[in-house]
Design a protein around this motif. Structure first.
Motif, PDB file in Angstrom:
ATOM      1  N   ILE A   1      67.726  67.017  10.070  1.00 31.74           N
ATOM      2  CA  ILE A   1      68.267  67.552   8.819  1.00 31.74           C
ATOM      3  C   ILE A   1      69.230  68.696   9.126  1.00 31.74           C
ATOM      4  CG2 ILE A   1      66.231  69.036   8.376  1.00 31.74           C
ATOM      5  CD1 ILE A   1      66.838  68.336   5.343  1.00 31.74           C
ATOM      6  N   PHE A   2      68.819  69.681   9.861  1.00 32.33           N
ATOM      7  CA  PHE A   2      69.663  70.718  10.438  1.00 32.33           C
ATOM      8  C   PHE A   2      68.764  71.758  11.092  1.00 32.33           C
ATOM      9  CE2 PHE A   2      69.232  71.918   5.893  1.00 32.33           C
ATOM     10  CZ  PHE A   2      68.600  73.145   6.010  1.00 32.33           C
ATOM     11  N   LYS A   3      69.362  72.535  11.966  1.00 34.46           N
ATOM     12  CA  LYS A   3      68.685  73.700  12.527  1.00 34.46           C
ATOM     13  C   LYS A   3      69.080  74.900  11.678  1.00 34.46           C
ATOM     14  CE  LYS A   3      68.251  76.511  16.716  1.00 34.46           C
ATOM     15  NZ  LYS A   3      68.719  76.704  18.112  1.00 34.46           N
ATOM     16  N   GLN A   4      68.096  75.570  11.114  1.00 30.24           N
ATOM     17  CA  GLN A   4      68.366  76.689  10.220  1.00 30.24           C
ATOM     18  C   GLN A   4      68.537  77.981  11.013  1.00 30.24           C
ATOM     19  OE1 GLN A   4      65.083  78.548   8.089  1.00 30.24           O
ATOM     20  NE2 GLN A   4      66.162  78.246   6.148  1.00 30.24           N
TER      21      GLN A   4
ATOM     22  N   ASP B   1      72.527  87.601   8.228  1.00 24.22           N
ATOM     23  CA  ASP B   1      72.659  88.541   7.103  1.00 24.22           C
ATOM     24  C   ASP B   1      72.000  87.996   5.838  1.00 24.22           C
ATOM     25  OD1 ASP B   1      74.064  90.353   8.697  1.00 24.22           O
ATOM     26  OD2 ASP B   1      75.992  89.432   8.197  1.00 24.22           O
ATOM     27  N   GLY B   2      70.866  87.326   6.015  1.00 22.48           N
ATOM     28  CA  GLY B   2      70.129  86.791   4.886  1.00 22.48           C
ATOM     29  C   GLY B   2      70.572  85.428   4.416  1.00 22.48           C
ATOM     30  N   TRP B   3      71.718  84.962   4.881  1.00 29.31           N
ATOM     31  CA  TRP B   3      72.225  83.668   4.446  1.00 29.31           C
ATOM     32  C   TRP B   3      71.737  82.558   5.381  1.00 29.31           C
ATOM     33  CZ3 TRP B   3      74.149  82.453  -0.046  1.00 29.31           C
ATOM     34  CH2 TRP B   3      74.816  83.423  -0.802  1.00 29.31           C
ATOM     35  N   GLN B   4      71.342  81.441   4.792  1.00 26.30           N
ATOM     36  CA  GLN B   4      71.006  80.265   5.597  1.00 26.30           C
ATOM     37  C   GLN B   4      72.289  79.595   6.060  1.00 26.30           C
ATOM     38  OE1 GLN B   4      68.067  77.015   4.476  1.00 26.30           O
ATOM     39  NE2 GLN B   4      69.961  75.869   4.221  1.00 26.30           N
ATOM     40  N   LEU B   5      72.400  79.379   7.354  1.00 28.77           N
ATOM     41  CA  LEU B   5      73.475  78.579   7.920  1.00 28.77           C
ATOM     42  C   LEU B   5      72.855  77.332   8.544  1.00 28.77           C
ATOM     43  CD1 LEU B   5      75.639  81.329   9.679  1.00 28.77           C
ATOM     44  CD2 LEU B   5      75.885  80.404   7.373  1.00 28.77           C
ATOM     45  N   GLU B   6      73.529  76.198   8.398  1.00 31.26           N
ATOM     46  CA  GLU B   6      73.027  74.943   8.942  1.00 31.26           C
ATOM     47  C   GLU B   6      73.791  74.588  10.212  1.00 31.26           C
ATOM     48  OE1 GLU B   6      72.618  75.382   4.680  1.00 31.26           O
ATOM     49  OE2 GLU B   6      74.474  74.648   5.607  1.00 31.26           O
ATOM     50  N   GLN B   7      73.040  74.386  11.276  1.00 29.12           N
ATOM     51  CA  GLN B   7      73.629  73.966  12.544  1.00 29.12           C
ATOM     52  C   GLN B   7      73.010  72.638  12.976  1.00 29.12           C
ATOM     53  OE1 GLN B   7      73.114  77.139  15.396  1.00 29.12           O
ATOM     54  NE2 GLN B   7      74.614  78.462  14.396  1.00 29.12           N
TER      55      GLN B   7
ATOM     56  N   THR C   1      50.878  91.568   5.058  1.00 29.51           N
ATOM     57  CA  THR C   1      52.072  90.992   5.675  1.00 29.51           C
ATOM     58  C   THR C   1      52.380  89.687   4.971  1.00 29.51           C
ATOM     59  OG1 THR C   1      51.598  92.000   7.832  1.00 29.51           O
ATOM     60  CG2 THR C   1      53.101  90.115   7.803  1.00 29.51           C
ATOM     61  N   PHE C   2      53.532  89.630   4.309  1.00 36.09           N
ATOM     62  CA  PHE C   2      53.966  88.427   3.595  1.00 36.09           C
ATOM     63  C   PHE C   2      54.905  87.635   4.506  1.00 36.09           C
ATOM     64  CE2 PHE C   2      52.834  91.393   0.226  1.00 36.09           C
ATOM     65  CZ  PHE C   2      52.107  90.585  -0.650  1.00 36.09           C
ATOM     66  N   ILE C   3      54.532  86.395   4.763  1.00 37.92           N
ATOM     67  CA  ILE C   3      55.275  85.563   5.709  1.00 37.92           C
ATOM     68  C   ILE C   3      55.824  84.349   4.969  1.00 37.92           C
ATOM     69  CG2 ILE C   3      55.107  84.169   7.810  1.00 37.92           C
ATOM     70  CD1 ILE C   3      52.701  86.062   8.569  1.00 37.92           C
ATOM     71  N   PHE C   4      57.126  84.146   5.089  1.00 39.19           N
ATOM     72  CA  PHE C   4      57.802  83.006   4.478  1.00 39.19           C
ATOM     73  C   PHE C   4      58.445  82.137   5.558  1.00 39.19           C
ATOM     74  CE2 PHE C   4      57.836  86.274   1.215  1.00 39.19           C
ATOM     75  CZ  PHE C   4      57.664  85.583   0.024  1.00 39.19           C
ATOM     76  N   GLY C   5      58.516  80.853   5.280  1.00 36.74           N
ATOM     77  CA  GLY C   5      59.290  79.934   6.100  1.00 36.74           C
ATOM     78  C   GLY C   5      59.722  78.795   5.204  1.00 36.74           C
ATOM     79  N   ALA C   6      61.012  78.471   5.204  1.00 37.57           N
ATOM     80  CA  ALA C   6      61.489  77.416   4.303  1.00 37.57           C
ATOM     81  C   ALA C   6      62.929  77.075   4.630  1.00 37.57           C
ATOM     82  CB  ALA C   6      61.389  77.865   2.841  1.00 37.57           C
ATOM     83  N   LYS C   7      63.256  75.798   4.515  1.00 36.17           N
ATOM     84  CA  LYS C   7      64.642  75.366   4.555  1.00 36.17           C
ATOM     85  C   LYS C   7      65.077  74.988   3.139  1.00 36.17           C
ATOM     86  CE  LYS C   7      64.775  73.576   9.299  1.00 36.17           C
ATOM     87  NZ  LYS C   7      65.007  72.380  10.155  1.00 36.17           N
ATOM     88  N   ALA C   8      66.289  75.358   2.802  1.00 39.79           N
ATOM     89  CA  ALA C   8      66.886  74.947   1.533  1.00 39.79           C
ATOM     90  C   ALA C   8      67.875  73.825   1.797  1.00 39.79           C
ATOM     91  CB  ALA C   8      67.611  76.124   0.877  1.00 39.79           C
ATOM     92  N   ALA C   9      67.916  72.836   0.924  1.00 37.83           N
ATOM     93  CA  ALA C   9      68.915  71.778   1.060  1.00 37.83           C
ATOM     94  C   ALA C   9      70.303  72.399   1.132  1.00 37.83           C
ATOM     95  CB  ALA C   9      68.824  70.814  -0.121  1.00 37.83           C
ATOM     96  N   SER C  10      71.157  71.814   1.956  1.00 37.42           N
ATOM     97  CA  SER C  10      72.443  72.449   2.267  1.00 37.42           C
ATOM     98  C   SER C  10      73.307  72.696   1.036  1.00 37.42           C
ATOM     99  CB  SER C  10      73.210  71.597   3.283  1.00 37.42           C
ATOM    100  OG  SER C  10      73.411  70.285   2.788  1.00 37.42           O
ATOM    101  N   ALA C  11      73.149  71.860  -0.007  1.00 37.22           N
ATOM    102  CA  ALA C  11      73.961  72.019  -1.215  1.00 37.22           C
ATOM    103  C   ALA C  11      73.220  72.742  -2.339  1.00 37.22           C
ATOM    104  CB  ALA C  11      74.434  70.644  -1.708  1.00 37.22           C
ATOM    105  N   TYR C  12      72.047  73.286  -2.068  1.00 34.25           N
ATOM    106  CA  TYR C  12      71.189  73.889  -3.098  1.00 34.25           C
ATOM    107  C   TYR C  12      71.443  75.399  -3.107  1.00 34.25           C
ATOM    108  CZ  TYR C  12      66.825  74.247  -5.880  1.00 34.25           C
ATOM    109  OH  TYR C  12      65.875  74.463  -6.854  1.00 34.25           O
ATOM    110  N   TYR C  13      72.419  75.828  -3.905  1.00 35.32           N
ATOM    111  CA  TYR C  13      72.872  77.217  -3.881  1.00 35.32           C
ATOM    112  C   TYR C  13      71.778  78.187  -4.301  1.00 35.32           C
ATOM    113  CZ  TYR C  13      75.480  81.423  -5.109  1.00 35.32           C
ATOM    114  OH  TYR C  13      75.909  82.723  -5.204  1.00 35.32           O
ATOM    115  N   MET C  14      71.068  77.906  -5.385  1.00 35.87           N
ATOM    116  CA  MET C  14      70.067  78.853  -5.866  1.00 35.87           C
ATOM    117  C   MET C  14      68.940  79.021  -4.857  1.00 35.87           C
ATOM    118  SD  MET C  14      69.247  81.087  -8.040  1.00 35.87           S
ATOM    119  CE  MET C  14      70.523  80.800  -9.278  1.00 35.87           C
ATOM    120  N   ALA C  15      68.558  77.941  -4.184  1.00 37.08           N
ATOM    121  CA  ALA C  15      67.521  78.058  -3.156  1.00 37.08           C
ATOM    122  C   ALA C  15      67.984  78.970  -2.024  1.00 37.08           C
ATOM    123  CB  ALA C  15      67.162  76.682  -2.611  1.00 37.08           C
TER     124      ALA C  15
END
Length: 809
Positions: A148-151, A155-161, A578-592
């Protein structure tokens, strides 16, 4: 069944591969070469065992299930195979005899880039359990080059590689070029009647070759070895010499580029017509090749396809593989000469369907114009199915055009894939009790009234051996000490732990194991995020695909509220969290992506404010995947399962957390309902509206602005989003909750459930202060987790849906 091989034999096999394949002596081999050689040895051992298993299947005329899924989230394979084969110790000693640590070898393997979320992980779990339970099973998917992509978070933004997993993960693949099939797109369909028979040809079409690559699927304590077949797309002609000679250098390789685009990535962005076209190509490509191979194999051992349903079950894992229905019909009609009625009878007795969502956007619909141009013959067949299905609907609902239009396969310029599944499948199942009820009473209510006998429920399950015995060996050792290792084959045996609920020594051991696992995760967080977290703090975890209905935003707003409470009252009594998050957002899903950015900004704010004094930490772990989950799940103490009631079909992360002793904070949604039923009110933290209350609020008219205007805490949070968190404004998130920006505001009722969620989090804090009570609740969750084993789920599928028999050894 433990594989009968010694440490010395494994050493000799690895040495032989290093010499013959890599041309190096063992003492001169690199760690990467030792990794590949080790994997090749295990692959070949499994392949040899698979040959034997296939012979048993043929001798017993074993019925096979073919599990069609757009994704299989396998994780890493080496340790899983070694565990299933019972040779971890032998293989570890063999590898370490070459001067390397086994953990270093494990680390070379990437997670297979074949999946994304719960859908793919479930498919992988079911293949593992089907094999462990001695059923003949085959999975079908695409061999994605880059997953799907490497996240990457910048600077807080998800980039897809690109996830170049095949660089080291290709070692598990067995190419089978002799079983290549052709798949056709576009062109013109010509029909000719001759001697009372219809002849169909498709001319001027684009042909793509589907080349199979097989991965072995091992099972625990069995000699069964099944197969996951992955299709790679190739052009029949890689290079057009004539074009090249004319100076058309790019066009000379155009066919190759177009064909190979099909298997480049999982779920390409579809917010444009090219993306929609590529997704449709992917779906037809893999099901066409798969159905062709299924029929060819059947005819190899049977005189005709008349008995296909006696020997074959084809299961559709959500709507992505739906095209296997018209493709099976096409092959029966056009290639094998069956009439419509007989072909339809075969198809409807072979196909079954699991629905995985109630979300409207996930019930796939394709533009008719695109569908017709790309798949002209398939469109003709779907038209005929639709015409007959609409006749059935009209007969049951006379003069009710709304019902017919709502359930038609072709309507309003769209091809509705879920409706095609309903019309064809002999069995339709949901994946939790609540989800199945919603399907029957809401999503598919019209069709359920027509055919209630088709509907059933199979609650999802997890590979308990992987998530405890492999991911949490400390806990597995404790379980073995207390109840023996029988739970590995029969997860229901975990209930025997209940007799230790009052044993303080056992509860203390459980707490110590959790602390050590938290220390492991804290080390990972420091190395990868540069954030130092306190292992004695509560580890509160939400890891899953980023979607608004899963309500990571609700979690983040509560953290912001806690932060503001600390700023107002620096002496407030809050146990460190300690609040721990992990998640990928779909590449076209701006709000996520905006929500990910908000969580990261919140972490920067909280983690660096001296007033907080370490009482809150917020960490977003990038590139969430199976191998990372195997570190997170054993360390988690609070499992965030906070979707809006009625939106989550099941969830499986909740089960993985549960079996590792985390306590659930959640709504009564998906499988949370069954978790609550298993553990009781006192061992789960419930909050929020029920599914029927959500629907009632929608009917009355939900106005989230009311909460903004009347609840000072919510107003303060929304205002801060607009003003800025860590100097970044999140006005778009604030607007999505209050004004809607042109759509329904707060469509997942974050504000409506906020106070209830906040109160539940206070109960978590207060309960954690009583360590004995918390540890006892943790043990209850582990003891009651056996129901959620994938072994139980596949037994239900095998007996109630697929009619399979175990292969005898």
């Amino acid at each position: 069944m433990k594989f009968n091989i010694t440490q010395k034999e494994i050493e000799n096999h690895i040495s032989g591969v290093l010499t013959s394949y890599f041309g190096v002596k063992p003492e001169d081999a690199s760690k990467a070469q030792i990794y590949r050689a080790t994997c090749m040895v295990i692959r070949d051992l499994l392949t040899s065992e698979r040959v034997n298993f296939k012979k048993k299947c043929r001798a017993q005329n074993a019925k096979q299930v073919y599990y069609m899924s757009m994704e299989f989230l396998l994780g890493r394979s080496l340790r899983n195979h070694l565990f299933n084969m019972g040779i971890i110790d032998e293989a570890t000693k063999a590898v370490e005899s070459f001067g390397v640590k086994m953990d270093e070898i494990y680390a070379f393997e990437p997670d297979a880039g074949l999946g994304n979320g719960g859908l793919g992980r479930l498919a992988a779990a079911y293949m593992d359990s089907l094999t462990s339970c001695d059923y003949a099973a085959n999975g079908f998917c695409i061999l994605y080059d880059y997953g799907i992509f490497k996240q990457v978070i910048v600077d807080g933004w998800q980039l897809e590689q690109p996830d170049d997993w095949l660089k080291m993960g290709d070692v598990w693949l067995n190419p089978r070029p002799e079983e290549t099939y052709q798949v056709k797109f576009g062109g013109v369909v010509e029909q000719n009647w001759q001697d009372g028979k219809l002849s169909v040809t498709q001319r001027d079409c684009t042909v793509v070759n589907a080349v199979p690559y097989d991965m072995n699927v091992s099972g625990y304590d069995t000699s069964a070895v099944n197969r996951l077949r992955l299709w790679k797309s190739q052009a029949p002609q890689d290079f057009d010499m004539d074009m090249f000679s004319k100076g058309e250098y790019i066009k000379a390789s155009a066919a190759k580029a177009m064909a190979e685009s099909i298997n480049k990535v999982l779920y390409p962005a579809d917010d444009h017509i090219e993306g929609k076209s590529l997704r449709l190509k992917q779906q037809y490509f893999f099901v066409s090749a798969s159905i062709q191979s299924i029929l060819r194999r059947h005819l190899k051992f049977n005189p005709s396809l008349d008995n296909l349903a006696d020997r074959v079950a084809i299961h559709i894992n959500d709507t992505h593989p739906t095209l296997c229905i018209p493709e099976l019909m096409r092959l029966l009609l056009d290639e094998y000469g069956y009439g419509w009625d007989q072909a339809w009878d075969i198809t409807t007795h072979v196909i079954s369907y699991t629905n995985h969502t109630v979300m409207a956007e996930a019930l796939e619909k394709w533009p008719q114009s695109l569908f017709q141009s790309l798949l002209p013959r398939i469109y003709q067949i779907v038209q005929e199915i639709n015409q007959r299905f609409c006749g059935e609907l009209w007969a049951y609902y006379p003069n009710n055009w709304d019902v017919v239009n709502r359930n038609a396969i072709l309507a309003n310029g769209q091809v509705k894939m879920a409706n095609l599944c309903l019309a064809t499948s002999h069995t339709i199942n949901g994946v939790s009790a609540l989800h199945s009820d919603i399907l029957k009473n809401d999503v598919f209510a019209d069709y359920y009234r027509m055919h209630p006998e088709k509907f059933t429920n199979v609650t999802n399950g997890i590979t308990h051996r992987r998530w405890v015995a492999q991911a949490n060996p400390r806990l597995a050792s404790l379980l073995n000490d207390l109840i023996g290792d029988c739970w590995l084959k029969d997860a229901d045996k975990l209930q025997d732990l209940q007799k230790y609920m009052g044993d303080r020594h056992v509860l203390d051991r459980l707490a110590d194991i959790k602390l050590q696992n938290k220390q492991d995760l804290a080390k990972y967080i420091l190395e990868h995020n540069g954030v130092e977290v306190d292992p004695s703090s509560i580890f509160d975890v939400q890891v899953k695909r980023l979607h608004e209905y899963k309500r990571q935003l609700l979690n983040a707003l509560n953290i912001l509220d806690l932060y503001l409470q600390i700023k107002e009252n620096p002496n407030i009594d809050i146990h460190p969290r300690t609040f721990i998050f992990g998640a990928k957002a779909a590449s076209a899903y701006y709000m996520a992506k905006q929500i990910i950015r908000f969580i990261c900004a919140l972490g920067d704010l909280v983690n660096n404010d001296p007033d907080v004094k370490g009482r809150l930490k917020v960490v977003f772990l990038e590139n969430y995947r199976v191998s990372l989950a195997e570190i997170i799940m054993p360390a988690a103490e609070v499992s965030e399962q906070i979707s809006l009631a009625g939106k989550e079909a099941s969830g499986t992360g909740n089960m993985k957390f549960m079996i590792n002793g985390a306590l659930t904070i959640g709504t009564l949604d998906g499988a949370n309902v069954e978790i609550h039923s298993e553990v009781g009110d006192g061992n789960i933290f419930l909050f929020g509206m029920l599914a029927n209350e959500v629907e009632d609020l929608w009917r009355r008219g939900y106005n989230p602005s009311h909460y903004y205007q009347t609840n000072p805490r919510i107003k303060r949070l929304i205002d801060m989003l607009r003003q800025g968190v860590n100097n970044i404004s999140f006005g778009e998130i604030a607007d999505s909750l209050t004004t809607g920006r042109g759509g329904q505001p707060d469509s997942y009722m974050v504000l409506a459930d906020f106070d209830s969620y906040s109160a539940a989090q206070r109960r978590v804090n207060d309960t954690y202060l009583d360590k004995e009570t918390w540890n006892r609740m943790s043990l209850v969750n582990i003891a009651k987790a056996g129901f959620f084993a994938a072994d139980r789920a596949v037994e239900e599928y095998a007996t109630r849906i697929w009619n399979l028999q175990k292969v005898r050894h």
